[in-house]
Design a protein around this motif. Structure first.
Motif, mmCIF file in Angstrom:
data_model
loop_
_atom_site.group_PDB
_atom_site.id
_atom_site.type_symbol
_atom_site.label_atom_id
_atom_site.label_comp_id
_atom_site.label_asym_id
_atom_site.label_seq_id
_atom_site.Cartn_x
_atom_site.Cartn_y
_atom_site.Cartn_z
ATOM 1 N N GLY A 1 1.930 2.999 -13.241
ATOM 2 C CA GLY A 1 2.788 4.294 -11.958
ATOM 3 C C GLY A 1 2.796 3.818 -10.871
ATOM 4 N N THR A 2 1.363 3.433 -10.516
ATOM 5 C CA THR A 2 0.395 3.161 -9.028
ATOM 6 C C THR A 2 1.115 1.972 -8.909
ATOM 7 O OG1 THR A 2 -0.781 4.887 -9.280
ATOM 8 C CG2 THR A 2 -1.276 3.373 -7.864
ATOM 9 N N VAL A 3 0.368 0.875 -9.921
ATOM 10 C CA VAL A 3 0.399 -0.651 -9.303
ATOM 11 C C VAL A 3 1.955 -0.945 -9.939
ATOM 12 C CG1 VAL A 3 -0.971 -2.530 -9.267
ATOM 13 C CG2 VAL A 3 -2.061 -0.276 -9.377
ATOM 14 N N LEU A 4 2.232 -0.893 -11.433
ATOM 15 C CA LEU A 4 3.276 -2.286 -11.593
ATOM 16 C C LEU A 4 3.924 -1.390 -11.299
ATOM 17 C CD1 LEU A 4 4.519 -3.844 -13.732
ATOM 18 C CD2 LEU A 4 4.582 -1.707 -15.007
ATOM 19 N N TRP A 5 4.552 0.193 -11.260
ATOM 20 C CA TRP A 5 6.516 -0.037 -10.839
ATOM 21 C C TRP A 5 5.941 0.528 -9.182
ATOM 22 C CZ3 TRP A 5 8.447 -1.142 -13.863
ATOM 23 C CH2 TRP A 5 8.620 -0.997 -15.551
ATOM 24 N N GLY A 6 4.819 0.256 -8.643
ATOM 25 C CA GLY A 6 4.842 0.793 -7.721
ATOM 26 C C GLY A 6 4.832 -0.470 -6.261
ATOM 27 N N GLY B 1 11.929 8.404 -9.835
ATOM 28 C CA GLY B 1 12.393 7.859 -8.627
ATOM 29 C C GLY B 1 12.462 8.112 -7.528
ATOM 30 N N ALA B 2 12.688 9.963 -8.045
ATOM 31 C CA ALA B 2 13.234 10.549 -6.858
ATOM 32 C C ALA B 2 12.050 10.443 -5.354
ATOM 33 C CB ALA B 2 13.824 11.597 -7.177
ATOM 34 N N VAL B 3 11.192 11.262 -5.971
ATOM 35 C CA VAL B 3 9.952 11.111 -5.123
ATOM 36 C C VAL B 3 9.709 9.802 -4.616
ATOM 37 C CG1 VAL B 3 7.000 11.827 -6.095
ATOM 38 C CG2 VAL B 3 9.138 13.145 -7.192
ATOM 39 N N LEU B 4 9.622 8.554 -5.752
ATOM 40 C CA LEU B 4 8.770 7.625 -5.302
ATOM 41 C C LEU B 4 9.715 7.738 -4.384
ATOM 42 C CD1 LEU B 4 7.608 4.653 -6.558
ATOM 43 C CD2 LEU B 4 9.300 4.181 -7.215
ATOM 44 N N GLY B 5 11.587 7.071 -4.131
ATOM 45 C CA GLY B 5 11.660 6.582 -3.056
ATOM 46 C C GLY B 5 11.350 7.835 -1.958
ATOM 47 N N PHE B 6 11.280 8.803 -1.993
ATOM 48 C CA PHE B 6 11.052 10.098 -1.158
ATOM 49 C C PHE B 6 9.653 9.865 0.046
ATOM 50 C CE2 PHE B 6 9.404 13.770 0.633
ATOM 51 C CZ PHE B 6 10.328 14.428 1.529
ATOM 52 N N VAL B 7 9.100 9.439 -0.888
ATOM 53 C CA VAL B 7 7.377 9.533 -0.287
ATOM 54 C C VAL B 7 7.298 7.948 0.262
ATOM 55 C CG1 VAL B 7 5.036 8.800 -0.730
ATOM 56 C CG2 VAL B 7 6.300 11.167 -1.841
ATOM 57 N N PHE B 8 7.989 6.571 -0.168
ATOM 58 C CA PHE B 8 8.110 5.794 0.135
ATOM 59 C C PHE B 8 8.623 5.730 1.729
ATOM 60 C CE2 PHE B 8 9.610 1.453 0.200
ATOM 61 C CZ PHE B 8 8.721 0.600 0.532
ATOM 62 N N ARG B 9 9.785 5.993 1.999
ATOM 63 C CA ARG B 9 10.604 6.668 2.829
ATOM 64 C C ARG B 9 9.734 7.539 3.704
ATOM 65 N NH1 ARG B 9 12.847 5.540 7.245
ATOM 66 N NH2 ARG B 9 14.426 6.696 8.017
ATOM 67 N N ALA B 10 9.014 8.760 3.211
ATOM 68 C CA ALA B 10 8.445 8.637 4.417
ATOM 69 C C ALA B 10 7.421 8.532 5.052
ATOM 70 C CB ALA B 10 7.808 10.469 2.975
ATOM 71 N N LEU B 11 6.425 7.343 4.109
ATOM 72 C CA LEU B 11 5.425 6.738 4.856
ATOM 73 C C LEU B 11 5.854 5.388 5.881
ATOM 74 C CD1 LEU B 11 2.780 6.643 2.055
ATOM 75 C CD2 LEU B 11 2.987 8.009 3.105
ATOM 76 N N ILE C 1 0.768 -1.162 -0.277
ATOM 77 C CA ILE C 1 0.313 -0.115 0.155
ATOM 78 C C ILE C 1 0.843 1.329 0.163
ATOM 79 C CG2 ILE C 1 -1.666 1.187 1.340
ATOM 80 C CD1 ILE C 1 -2.742 -1.001 -0.024
ATOM 81 N N ARG C 2 2.047 1.328 0.617
ATOM 82 C CA ARG C 2 2.624 2.263 0.998
ATOM 83 C C ARG C 2 3.321 2.459 -0.286
ATOM 84 N NH1 ARG C 2 7.340 0.518 4.700
ATOM 85 N NH2 ARG C 2 8.426 1.870 3.247
ATOM 86 N N SER C 3 3.946 2.048 -1.062
ATOM 87 C CA SER C 3 4.856 1.397 -2.306
ATOM 88 C C SER C 3 3.610 2.424 -3.225
ATOM 89 C CB SER C 3 5.656 0.178 -2.919
ATOM 90 O OG SER C 3 4.376 -0.967 -2.897
ATOM 91 N N MET C 4 2.740 1.939 -3.321
ATOM 92 C CA MET C 4 1.240 1.714 -4.752
ATOM 93 C C MET C 4 1.535 3.771 -4.343
ATOM 94 S SD MET C 4 -1.081 -1.295 -5.258
ATOM 95 C CE MET C 4 -1.780 -1.704 -3.808
ATOM 96 N N ILE C 5 1.151 4.289 -2.735
ATOM 97 C CA ILE C 5 0.962 5.716 -2.651
ATOM 98 C C ILE C 5 2.572 6.276 -3.068
ATOM 99 C CG2 ILE C 5 0.346 7.190 -0.538
ATOM 100 C CD1 ILE C 5 -1.158 5.125 0.732
ATOM 101 N N ALA C 6 3.108 5.591 -3.420
ATOM 102 C CA ALA C 6 4.153 6.543 -3.386
ATOM 103 C C ALA C 6 4.418 6.711 -4.919
ATOM 104 C CB ALA C 6 5.132 6.161 -2.719
#
Length: 149
Positions: free
Chosen positions: A64-69, A132-142, A5-10
């Motif tokens: 972007g949300t499901v596959l890459w997340g 990718g930078a935003v993905l990682g940042f949000v993933f970490r923040a969550l 869920i965290r990775s899909m939100i990111a």
């Protein structure tokens, strides 16, 4: 929160940022031939007999949300980089590479999008590194440790 869920939100947040950058690129008239939404719409029409901008945007956000997340969560520990942002950028580079050798040729843009010119692979790489930078940042923040720190 569940890691997927965290990775899909990111992935969703990163896709929103990427989409805004794509829209800004279009409004500035930069590389109008590099229109990912039009390419996705054409591919959907060719493969499923239906298309249009709405379906193309839906496909874009699902990727972007499901596959890459989810793939980011699965590969996180194996990705190079010391932190979530650098791991995200590594992942963005991997996503870019996959896009350049699979959907780009399928969309008629050629390997690495070279039919669109030399700037196509460069511009898409920059966009994927930001994704990718935003993905990682949000993933970490969550992450639970970030919330309780």
């Amino acid at each position: 929160m569940n890691i997927y869920i965290r990775s899909m939100i990111a992935g969703f947040v990163a896709t929103v940022v990427l989409s805004l950058l794509m829209l800004m690129k279009g409004m500035m008239g930069l590389m109008p031939e590099l229109d990912v939404i039009s390419m996705l719409g054409k591919m959907a029409h060719d493969m499923m007999g239906m298309g249009g901008a709405g379906l193309a945007w839906l496909i874009h956000f699902m990727i972007g949300t499901v596959l890459w997340g989810i793939l980011f969560a699965l590969l996180y520990e194996k990705l190079p980089g010391g932190g979530a942002v650098t791991k995200g950028m590594s992942f963005g580079a991997l996503a870019w590479l996959l896009m350049m050798i699979l959907p780009m040729p399928m969309a008629g843009a050629g390997l690495f999008g070279m039919n669109l010119g030399m700037m196509a692979p460069v511009m898409t790489l920059v966009l994927h590194l930001i994704f990718g930078a935003v993905l990682g940042f949000v993933f970490r923040a969550l992450s639970p440790s970030a919330v309780h720190a």
